[in-house]
Scaffold this active site. Structure first.
Site, PDB file in Angstrom:
ATOM      1  CG  HIS A  18      -1.807  -0.997   1.331  1.00 58.02           C
ATOM      2  ND1 HIS A  18      -1.982  -1.787   2.599  1.00 58.02           N
ATOM      3  CD2 HIS A  18      -2.906  -1.332   0.507  1.00 58.02           C
ATOM      4  CE1 HIS A  18      -2.850  -2.589   2.087  1.00 58.02           C
ATOM      5  NE2 HIS A  18      -3.512  -2.484   0.927  1.00 58.02           N
ATOM      6  CE  LYS A  42     -13.491  -6.603   2.704  1.00 58.73           C
ATOM      7  NZ  LYS A  42     -12.484  -6.068   2.208  1.00 58.73           N
ATOM      8  NE  ARG A  91      -2.806  -7.294  -4.441  1.00 58.93           N
ATOM      9  CZ  ARG A  91      -3.528  -7.980  -3.575  1.00 58.93           C
ATOM     10  NH1 ARG A  91      -3.320  -8.102  -2.295  1.00 58.93           N
ATOM     11  NH2 ARG A  91      -4.876  -8.350  -4.121  1.00 58.93           N
ATOM     12  CB  SER A 129      -4.137  -6.452   4.765  1.00 54.43           C
ATOM     13  OG  SER A 129      -3.893  -5.193   4.346  1.00 54.43           O
TER      14      SER A 129
HETATM   15  O1  LIG Z   1      -3.932  -5.827   0.962  1.00 53.97           O
HETATM   16  C1  LIG Z   1      -4.571  -5.940   0.083  1.00 53.97           C
HETATM   17  O2  LIG Z   1      -5.550  -6.756   0.333  1.00 53.97           O
HETATM   18  C2  LIG Z   1      -4.606  -5.375  -1.261  1.00 53.97           C
HETATM   19  C3  LIG Z   1      -5.541  -5.713  -2.246  1.00 53.97           C
HETATM   20  C4  LIG Z   1      -5.484  -4.976  -3.566  1.00 53.97           C
HETATM   21  C5  LIG Z   1      -4.318  -4.180  -3.798  1.00 53.97           C
HETATM   22  N1  LIG Z   1      -3.974  -3.686  -4.946  1.00 53.97           N
HETATM   23  N2  LIG Z   1      -2.787  -3.407  -4.755  1.00 53.97           N
HETATM   24  C6  LIG Z   1      -2.351  -3.329  -3.431  1.00 53.97           C
HETATM   25 BR1  LIG Z   1      -0.824  -2.829  -2.840  1.00 53.97          BR
HETATM   26  C7  LIG Z   1      -3.363  -3.995  -2.678  1.00 53.97           C
HETATM   27  C8  LIG Z   1      -3.316  -4.847  -1.708  1.00 53.97           C
END
Ligand SMILES: O=C(O)c1ccc2[nH]nc(Br)c2c1
Length: 161
Positions: A18, A42, A91, A129
């Site tokens: 992030h 959530k 990602r 996360s």
């Molecule tokens: O931590 C996550 O769930 C999550 C989800 C979607 C994500 N897109 N780019 C990032 Br950095 C990212 C992180």
């Protein structure tokens, strides 16, 4: 006309992935609102207030980042802060289908709000996360995955459980 982006997420908790996106976005946009989704559906590990506090601490050296929370529709929040862009991180290819669906929905709701994607640094392509919490739960080494303050707060959370 200033460029204002909203970067939404759960950030439960914020990771180096992030942070990578936020830093890259802050170089492109005049302002980046990092907004914590207050989603009752959530069961988060950190409260909204805790997540906001961690994001503020981790991004305190980036002057054009504002940290906030929102519930409801992202397009409504974006309008409230006069944002003209949504900023999302990508990602891996696996992110694309979900992001495409969300972007299409947001476009239906507000044709003028464009979504911009920034690819994360390759070293964070696996990072989420959820996976960080799973490793922290079993006392694994997460020092290369999250900032020190986040690592410390995660350890406290799992000591409490
Ligand atoms: O931590 C996550 O769930 C999550 C989800 C979607 C994500 N897109 N780019 C990032 Br950095 C990212 C992180």
């Amino acid at each position: 006309m200033s460029s204002i982006a909203v970067c939404p997420g759960s950030f439960d908790p914020i990771t180096y992935g992030h942070v990578d996106i936020i830093r890259r976005g802050a170089k492109v946009f005049d302002k980046v609102y990092v907004v914590v989704l207050n989603n009752s559906a959530k069961n988060p590990l950190f409260t909204v207030e805790e997540r906001i506090s961690l994001i503020k601490e981790v991004t305190k050296d980036i002057p054009n980042v504002i940290v906030d929370e929102f519930s409801g529709l992202l397009v409504d929040y974006a309008k409230s802060v006069k944002a003209n862009a949504i900023l999302r991180g990508l990602r891996a290819v696996s992110d694309f289908e979900y992001e495409m669906q969300i972007t299409s929905m947001n476009r239906v709701l507000n044709e003028d709000l464009e979504t911009f994607f920034i690819m994360t640094n390759n070293q964070y392509s696996f990072l989420s996360s959820s996976i960080v919490k799973e490793v922290a739960k079993y006392n694994g080494n997460i020092s290369t995955l999250v900032p020190p303050i986040v690592e410390k707060e995660l350890q406290k959370k799992f000591e409490q459980k």
